[in-house]
Design a protein around this motif. Structure first.
Motif, short mmCIF file in Angstrom:
data_model
loop_
_atom_site.label_atom_id
_atom_site.label_comp_id
_atom_site.label_asym_id
_atom_site.label_seq_id
_atom_site.Cartn_x
_atom_site.Cartn_y
_atom_site.Cartn_z
N GLU A 169 -6.53 7.51 -6.78
CA GLU A 169 -5.65 6.29 -6.78
C GLU A 169 -6.38 5.28 -7.70
O GLU A 169 -5.75 4.58 -8.46
N GLY A 201 -8.95 -2.42 -0.39
CA GLY A 201 -8.69 -1.13 0.43
C GLY A 201 -9.98 -0.32 0.76
O GLY A 201 -11.11 -0.73 0.36
N ARG A 239 0.59 -1.23 0.06
CA ARG A 239 0.00 -0.01 -0.04
C ARG A 239 0.92 1.18 0.02
O ARG A 239 0.34 2.48 -0.44
N SER A 240 1.82 1.13 0.34
CA SER A 240 2.93 2.30 0.33
C SER A 240 3.06 2.91 -0.91
O SER A 240 3.30 4.16 -1.14
N GLU A 295 -7.47 3.93 -1.21
CA GLU A 295 -8.48 4.61 -0.46
C GLU A 295 -9.12 5.83 -1.28
O GLU A 295 -10.07 6.00 -0.72
N THR A 296 -8.70 6.25 -2.42
CA THR A 296 -9.30 7.59 -2.84
C THR A 296 -9.64 7.36 -4.40
O THR A 296 -9.06 6.27 -4.98
N GLN A 351 -0.12 4.81 -1.78
CA GLN A 351 -0.48 6.36 -1.33
C GLN A 351 0.64 7.22 -1.56
O GLN A 351 0.30 8.42 -1.53
N GLY A 354 -4.30 -1.28 -0.30
CA GLY A 354 -4.46 0.17 0.17
C GLY A 354 -5.03 1.22 -0.66
O GLY A 354 -4.63 2.35 -0.47
N TYR A 356 -11.40 2.31 -0.07
CA TYR A 356 -12.08 2.82 -1.13
C TYR A 356 -13.57 2.09 -1.44
O TYR A 356 -14.40 2.44 -1.77
#
Length: 369
Positions: free
Chosen positions: A322, A336, A282-283, A318-319, A286, A316, A338
């Motif tokens: 992304e 994630g 996930r890093s 989330e948006t 992000q 990961g 999202y």
């Protein structure tokens, strides 16, 4: 005292070193000295015709500020090292009062873990893994939760880390896997279960036998079970890990390499070990919008998975931004917030019954889980 790749025991192994520095040295000077050592370790060199590049993390503790015995200094230097490896791998960490406070908190959690009725106190949440091309949930990842009788809710990143460091993780794995398999028996037959194994699990023949027994006796097709292995496992005993993967695949399970790209493994491991899937950490997701390197890494890993004919899950997400970028890159299997926070087993039926990708996402995020 400086511990370089130290362990929790004062007996050093082949990849463990301790360095003793004499004289009055400030914390700032220790850090500068350590950074010079780390920089020197990172200089590439050749081993025959093979180019090699290594790295190291350092943890420092000082006499008499942090301890007055060799055992204390070792323990505190080791803790500083361990903390540094979690937060800034390949760097330097000097033991301080914050570490001391954290050590006391960790000790309290470890004692509670050892005394806990883990069968009763441990539970599982499930986070959906979605194929965005169809909008369908294809799997759920099992995520550990612990509500201690004495401490209340304890964060997973705390108790899992402490269980691994304290040699308790094998007990947790067997209990949690049993609960996850029991839950998955109630799901539709096209939904898979994703479950994480620790490096300590893979390197313990006794635990592997227990895992094999649980999978064999579960009322679920092993082909629906995806067992995830983190890249750290590859550093322990590559031969044992290879044998563990072989046994799991013989059962019919899929085996994924989790957190891929975080720096532990090389592409040779992907070729040498029979993984069926990789999970992008996930890093990278992000940082996609702010760091061009993260965008390029994800693009390269997606291309790698396609070339090798293996699946690729992106963690990961989330948006909306992304998700938009991942669609452009061809990232189809995602996980994630999202889409959904982790949910309880008793919510899975309602989740799967929701219609369409967007309604599912909004339904779950409004559930308060």
């Amino acid at each position: 005292m400086c511990a370089i790749r130290a362990s929790s025991s004062p007996v050093w192994g082949g990849d463990e070193f301790a360095l003793f520095l004499s004289g009055q040295v400030s914390a700032d000077r220790l850090k500068r000295f350590g950074e010079q050592l780390c920089e020197a370790l990172r200089v590439p060199f050749s081993l025959g015709d093979t180019p090699v590049q290594i790295s190291g993390s350092l943890g420092f503790a000082s006499y008499p500020d942090h301890g007055t015995t060799a055992a204390q200094l070792y323990e505190f230097a080791d803790y500083a090292l361990y903390h540094g490896k979690r937060h800034r791998r390949g760097g330097v960490s000097v033991f301080d009062t914050n570490h001391s406070t954290q050590m006391q908190q960790d000790a309290t959690i470890e004692i509670a873990l050892r005394k806990a009725d883990l069968e009763r106190e441990l539970s599982i949440m499930f986070q959906p893994i979605v194929d965005v091309t169809t909008g369908e949930t294809v799997a759920f990842e099992a995520l550990a939760r612990w509500k201690s009788t004495h401490l209340g809710e304890v964060m997973p990143d705390q108790f899992i880390r402490i269980a691994e460091r304290g040699g308790l993780i094998n007990r947790l794995t067997v209990i949690l896997l049993g609960k996850a398999l029991a839950a998955a028996e109630e799901w539709p037959e096209d939904i898979h279960l994703s479950f994480n194994l620790s490096a300590h699990d893979l390197c313990s023949p006794d635990v592997m036998l227990q895992i094999i027994k649980l999978v064999s006796e579960a009322n679920i097709d092993p082909r629906r079970i995806d067992l995830e292995i983190t890249e750290t496992a590859l550093l322990h005993d590559i031969n044992q890990v290879r044998e563990a993967i072989r046994m799991l695949k013989f059962l019919g399970c899929s085996v994924s390499l989790d957190d891929f790209g975080t720096g532990y493994s090389s592409l040779s491991h992907i070729h040498a070990l029979p993984f069926t899937k990789i999970k992008i950490d996930r890093s990278f997701v992000q940082a996609m919008n702010t760091n061009p390197a993260s965008y390029k890494i994800i693009k390269s890993l997606l291309a790698l998975s396609r070339d090798m004919g293996i699946d690729c899950v992106i963690e990961g997400v989330e948006t909306e931004d992304e998700m938009r970028l991942l669609r452009q890159l061809g990232g189809n299997i995602v996980q994630g917030y999202y889409f959904s926070a982790p949910i309880h087993q008793d919510m899975i039926g309602a989740y799967l019954g929701a219609c369409g990708l967007e309604p599912v996402r909004h339904h779950v995020l409004m559930s308060g889980t």
